[in-house]
Design a protein around this motif. Structure first.
Motif, PDB file in Angstrom:
ATOM      1  N   ALA A  21      14.964  58.304  46.287  1.00  0.00           N
ATOM      2  CA  ALA A  21      15.309  56.971  45.796  1.00  0.00           C
ATOM      3  C   ALA A  21      15.487  56.962  44.282  1.00  0.00           C
ATOM      4  O   ALA A  21      16.474  56.421  43.757  1.00  0.00           O
ATOM      5  N   GLY A  22      14.543  57.555  43.559  1.00  0.00           N
ATOM      6  CA  GLY A  22      14.634  57.563  42.098  1.00  0.00           C
ATOM      7  C   GLY A  22      15.841  58.312  41.580  1.00  0.00           C
ATOM      8  O   GLY A  22      16.494  57.877  40.631  1.00  0.00           O
ATOM      9  N   ILE A  23      16.153  59.442  42.207  1.00  0.00           N
ATOM     10  CA  ILE A  23      17.338  60.203  41.810  1.00  0.00           C
ATOM     11  C   ILE A  23      18.593  59.375  42.018  1.00  0.00           C
ATOM     12  O   ILE A  23      19.479  59.326  41.151  1.00  0.00           O
ATOM     13  N   ALA A  24      18.699  58.703  43.161  1.00  0.00           N
ATOM     14  CA  ALA A  24      19.869  57.866  43.433  1.00  0.00           C
ATOM     15  C   ALA A  24      19.990  56.740  42.414  1.00  0.00           C
ATOM     16  O   ALA A  24      21.099  56.410  41.959  1.00  0.00           O
ATOM     17  N   LEU A  25      18.868  56.142  42.043  1.00  0.00           N
ATOM     18  CA  LEU A  25      18.887  55.085  41.030  1.00  0.00           C
ATOM     19  C   LEU A  25      19.388  55.612  39.692  1.00  0.00           C
ATOM     20  O   LEU A  25      20.214  54.983  39.026  1.00  0.00           O
ATOM     21  N   CYS A  26      18.869  56.774  39.281  1.00  0.00           N
ATOM     22  CA  CYS A  26      19.287  57.345  38.005  1.00  0.00           C
ATOM     23  C   CYS A  26      20.767  57.687  37.995  1.00  0.00           C
ATOM     24  O   CYS A  26      21.477  57.429  37.018  1.00  0.00           O
ATOM     25  N   ARG A  27      21.254  58.267  39.067  1.00  0.00           N
ATOM     26  CA  ARG A  27      22.673  58.605  39.143  1.00  0.00           C
ATOM     27  C   ARG A  27      23.544  57.357  39.060  1.00  0.00           C
ATOM     28  O   ARG A  27      24.526  57.313  38.326  1.00  0.00           O
ATOM     29  N   ALA A  28      23.185  56.331  39.809  1.00  0.00           N
ATOM     30  CA  ALA A  28      23.994  55.113  39.818  1.00  0.00           C
ATOM     31  C   ALA A  28      23.946  54.397  38.473  1.00  0.00           C
ATOM     32  O   ALA A  28      24.899  53.717  38.083  1.00  0.00           O
ATOM     33  N   ALA A  29      22.833  54.554  37.746  1.00  0.00           N
ATOM     34  CA  ALA A  29      22.694  53.911  36.436  1.00  0.00           C
ATOM     35  C   ALA A  29      23.417  54.666  35.331  1.00  0.00           C
ATOM     36  O   ALA A  29      23.537  54.164  34.209  1.00  0.00           O
ATOM     37  N   GLY A  30      23.886  55.882  35.625  1.00  0.00           N
ATOM     38  CA  GLY A  30      24.614  56.661  34.627  1.00  0.00           C
ATOM     39  C   GLY A  30      23.777  57.646  33.861  1.00  0.00           C
ATOM     40  O   GLY A  30      24.215  58.158  32.818  1.00  0.00           O
ATOM     41  N   CYS A  31      22.582  57.960  34.343  1.00  0.00           N
ATOM     42  CA  CYS A  31      21.750  58.961  33.683  1.00  0.00           C
ATOM     43  C   CYS A  31      22.346  60.353  33.877  1.00  0.00           C
ATOM     44  O   CYS A  31      23.196  60.565  34.746  1.00  0.00           O
ATOM     45  N   THR A  32      21.873  61.300  33.089  1.00  0.00           N
ATOM     46  CA  THR A  32      22.223  62.712  33.277  1.00  0.00           C
ATOM     47  C   THR A  32      21.155  63.337  34.158  1.00  0.00           C
ATOM     48  O   THR A  32      19.977  63.355  33.794  1.00  0.00           O
ATOM     49  N   VAL A  33      21.559  63.839  35.318  1.00  0.00           N
ATOM     50  CA  VAL A  33      20.616  64.308  36.329  1.00  0.00           C
ATOM     51  C   VAL A  33      21.000  65.716  36.759  1.00  0.00           C
ATOM     52  O   VAL A  33      22.103  65.937  37.265  1.00  0.00           O
ATOM     53  N   ALA A  72      17.249  77.065  40.738  1.00  0.00           N
ATOM     54  CA  ALA A  72      15.787  77.034  40.696  1.00  0.00           C
ATOM     55  C   ALA A  72      15.216  75.748  41.262  1.00  0.00           C
ATOM     56  O   ALA A  72      14.050  75.697  41.645  1.00  0.00           O
ATOM     57  N   GLY A  73      16.035  74.702  41.308  1.00  0.00           N
ATOM     58  CA  GLY A  73      15.541  73.413  41.780  1.00  0.00           C
ATOM     59  C   GLY A  73      14.926  72.614  40.651  1.00  0.00           C
ATOM     60  O   GLY A  73      15.269  72.768  39.486  1.00  0.00           O
ATOM     61  N   GLY A  74      13.977  71.739  40.994  1.00  0.00           N
ATOM     62  CA  GLY A  74      13.384  70.881  39.987  1.00  0.00           C
ATOM     63  C   GLY A  74      14.320  69.761  39.587  1.00  0.00           C
ATOM     64  O   GLY A  74      15.390  69.577  40.176  1.00  0.00           O
ATOM     65  N   LEU A  75      13.910  69.011  38.576  1.00  0.00           N
ATOM     66  CA  LEU A  75      14.665  67.822  38.161  1.00  0.00           C
ATOM     67  C   LEU A  75      14.474  67.536  36.683  1.00  0.00           C
ATOM     68  O   LEU A  75      13.340  67.553  36.182  1.00  0.00           O
ATOM     69  N   ILE A  76      15.583  67.311  36.003  1.00  0.00           N
ATOM     70  CA  ILE A  76      15.579  66.620  34.712  1.00  0.00           C
ATOM     71  C   ILE A  76      16.470  65.405  34.881  1.00  0.00           C
ATOM     72  O   ILE A  76      17.686  65.539  35.091  1.00  0.00           O
ATOM     73  N   ALA A  77      15.885  64.231  34.829  1.00  0.00           N
ATOM     74  CA  ALA A  77      16.637  62.975  34.853  1.00  0.00           C
ATOM     75  C   ALA A  77      16.479  62.347  33.478  1.00  0.00           C
ATOM     76  O   ALA A  77      15.374  61.959  33.090  1.00  0.00           O
ATOM     77  N   ALA A  78      17.574  62.286  32.726  1.00  0.00           N
ATOM     78  CA  ALA A  78      17.517  61.840  31.331  1.00  0.00           C
ATOM     79  C   ALA A  78      18.425  60.642  31.108  1.00  0.00           C
ATOM     80  O   ALA A  78      19.477  60.516  31.737  1.00  0.00           O
ATOM     81  N   ALA A  79      18.018  59.793  30.185  1.00  0.00           N
ATOM     82  CA  ALA A  79      18.772  58.571  29.917  1.00  0.00           C
ATOM     83  C   ALA A  79      20.154  58.850  29.374  1.00  0.00           C
ATOM     84  O   ALA A  79      21.089  58.076  29.608  1.00  0.00           O
ATOM     85  N   ASP A  80      20.317  59.963  28.642  1.00  0.00           N
ATOM     86  CA  ASP A  80      21.615  60.277  28.067  1.00  0.00           C
ATOM     87  C   ASP A  80      21.742  61.789  27.891  1.00  0.00           C
ATOM     88  O   ASP A  80      20.777  62.541  28.084  1.00  0.00           O
ATOM     89  N   THR A  81      22.938  62.214  27.497  1.00  0.00           N
ATOM     90  CA  THR A  81      23.200  63.653  27.391  1.00  0.00           C
ATOM     91  C   THR A  81      22.410  64.300  26.256  1.00  0.00           C
ATOM     92  O   THR A  81      22.009  65.463  26.359  1.00  0.00           O
ATOM     93  N   GLY A  82      22.177  63.571  25.180  1.00  0.00           N
ATOM     94  CA  GLY A  82      21.417  64.133  24.072  1.00  0.00           C
ATOM     95  C   GLY A  82      19.973  64.413  24.446  1.00  0.00           C
ATOM     96  O   GLY A  82      19.417  65.469  24.111  1.00  0.00           O
ATOM     97  N   THR A  83      19.363  63.472  25.129  1.00  0.00           N
ATOM     98  CA  THR A  83      17.994  63.670  25.610  1.00  0.00           C
ATOM     99  C   THR A  83      17.935  64.832  26.583  1.00  0.00           C
ATOM    100  O   THR A  83      17.034  65.683  26.523  1.00  0.00           O
ATOM    101  N   HIS A  84      18.906  64.897  27.464  1.00  0.00           N
ATOM    102  CA  HIS A  84      18.956  65.971  28.449  1.00  0.00           C
ATOM    103  C   HIS A  84      19.084  67.330  27.759  1.00  0.00           C
ATOM    104  O   HIS A  84      18.368  68.282  28.109  1.00  0.00           O
ATOM    105  N   ALA A  85      19.952  67.435  26.773  1.00  0.00           N
ATOM    106  CA  ALA A  85      20.153  68.698  26.062  1.00  0.00           C
ATOM    107  C   ALA A  85      18.877  69.137  25.352  1.00  0.00           C
ATOM    108  O   ALA A  85      18.512  70.322  25.361  1.00  0.00           O
ATOM    109  N   ALA A  86      18.171  68.185  24.738  1.00  0.00           N
ATOM    110  CA  ALA A  86      16.926  68.523  24.038  1.00  0.00           C
ATOM    111  C   ALA A  86      15.863  69.017  25.013  1.00  0.00           C
ATOM    112  O   ALA A  86      15.125  69.967  24.724  1.00  0.00           O
TER     113      ALA A  86
END
Length: 271
Positions: free
Chosen positions: A220-232, A244-258
């Motif tokens: 559910a959380g992953i689907a919410l993040c994707r629909a909201a435009g997060c980087t997942v 490897a799996g796992g998850l990084i769900a980030a508000a934007d691309t800069g946060t994700h890159a860091a």
């Protein structure tokens, strides 16, 4: 809680999550029996009762669909094209000590994609939901669009086992990375309610290890993040549920890159 068979899948998800949340809220603070599970985990009567309430909604609205539920397991055809993923109380250990940081997760996978999902907060009364295209939060019957933001710099990190990528990746090393400490502030609420908070702008990101395909906790959380435009992505930037799996769900691309840099730094130190 009744629902018309003409309701959309997203409406069914919201109604089911609300039904589970009502039970969780009603039983809060009571002396509840515990039922032992593997690895020192346990369920309470609230988990079981909330799951029954959710399944009652799903069976009434979508009687032909398959279900995977946290406590009662899989029902319906193994290869069903439509499968509901149900986590009736995410944060049981919190709940058992009267900590209100919990969520109720309901998601529908059609084929390989989650097309509808809801995460309910039993105590705020909010329901975060998506129809696979838009992401909203419902408060007192009104819906508002979810808007991710990295402004808080808060990153929720899952420190609960299992850790399938250890020793290559371990969450505690992420927290020790100087780059992480310079930019972010860690939080651990031990509930996937925090994944919905990324979509809502209340967390900058969420990071976890684990194999999360068809996860009742995370779908559910992953689907919410994707629909909201997060980087997942997965832990190393790969498409979700690969590598490897796992998850990084980030508000934007800069946060994700860091965060990717911090994950890679921790990986290098483990060699």
């Amino acid at each position: 809680m009744s629902i018309s068979n003409g309701a959309s899948d997203a409406q069914v998800a919201v109604t089911a999550a609300q039904a589970g949340a009502a039970v969780v809220r009603e039983l809060y603070g009571r002396r509840l029996d515990h039922y032992a599970k593997s690895g020192g985990d346990f369920a309470t009567e609230a988990d079981l009762a909330a799951e029954r309430a959710i399944l009652d909604v799903l069976r009434a609205a979508r009687p032909g669909d398959a279900v995977t539920a946290e406590e009662s397991g899989r029902t319906g055809a193994a290869g069903a094209g439509r499968r509901w993923l149900v986590d009736p109380l995410c944060g049981t250990l919190n709940y058992a000590v009267q900590n209100m940081l919990v969520g109720v997760n309901v998601a529908l996978r059609v084929g390989r994609e989650v097309t509808a999902a809801a995460t309910a907060d039993p105590f705020s009364g909010e329901v975060f939901w998506t129809d696979g295209e838009r992401a909203r939060v419902r408060r007192d019957g009104d819906d508002a669009e979810l808007s991710p933001s990295a402004g808080s710099a808060l990153v929720d990190v899952n420190l609960d086992p299992p850790f399938p990528n250890a020793p290559r990746f371990h969450a505690v090393r992420l927290l020790a990375d100087p780059g992480f400490a310079e930019r972010f502030r860690p939080r651990v609420i031990s509930s996937t309610l925090a994944v919905a908070w990324v979509a809502a702008g209340r967390r900058a990101a969420y990071v976890t290890d684990g194999h999360l395909a068809d996860s009742v906790h995370f779908a559910a959380g992953i689907a919410l993040c994707r629909a909201a435009g997060c980087t997942v992505t997965g832990l190393y930037g790969e498409p979700l549920h690969t590598g490897a799996g796992g998850l990084i769900a980030a508000a934007d691309t800069g946060t994700h890159a860091a965060l990717l840099e911090s994950v890679k730094a921790g990986t290098s130190r483990s060699r």
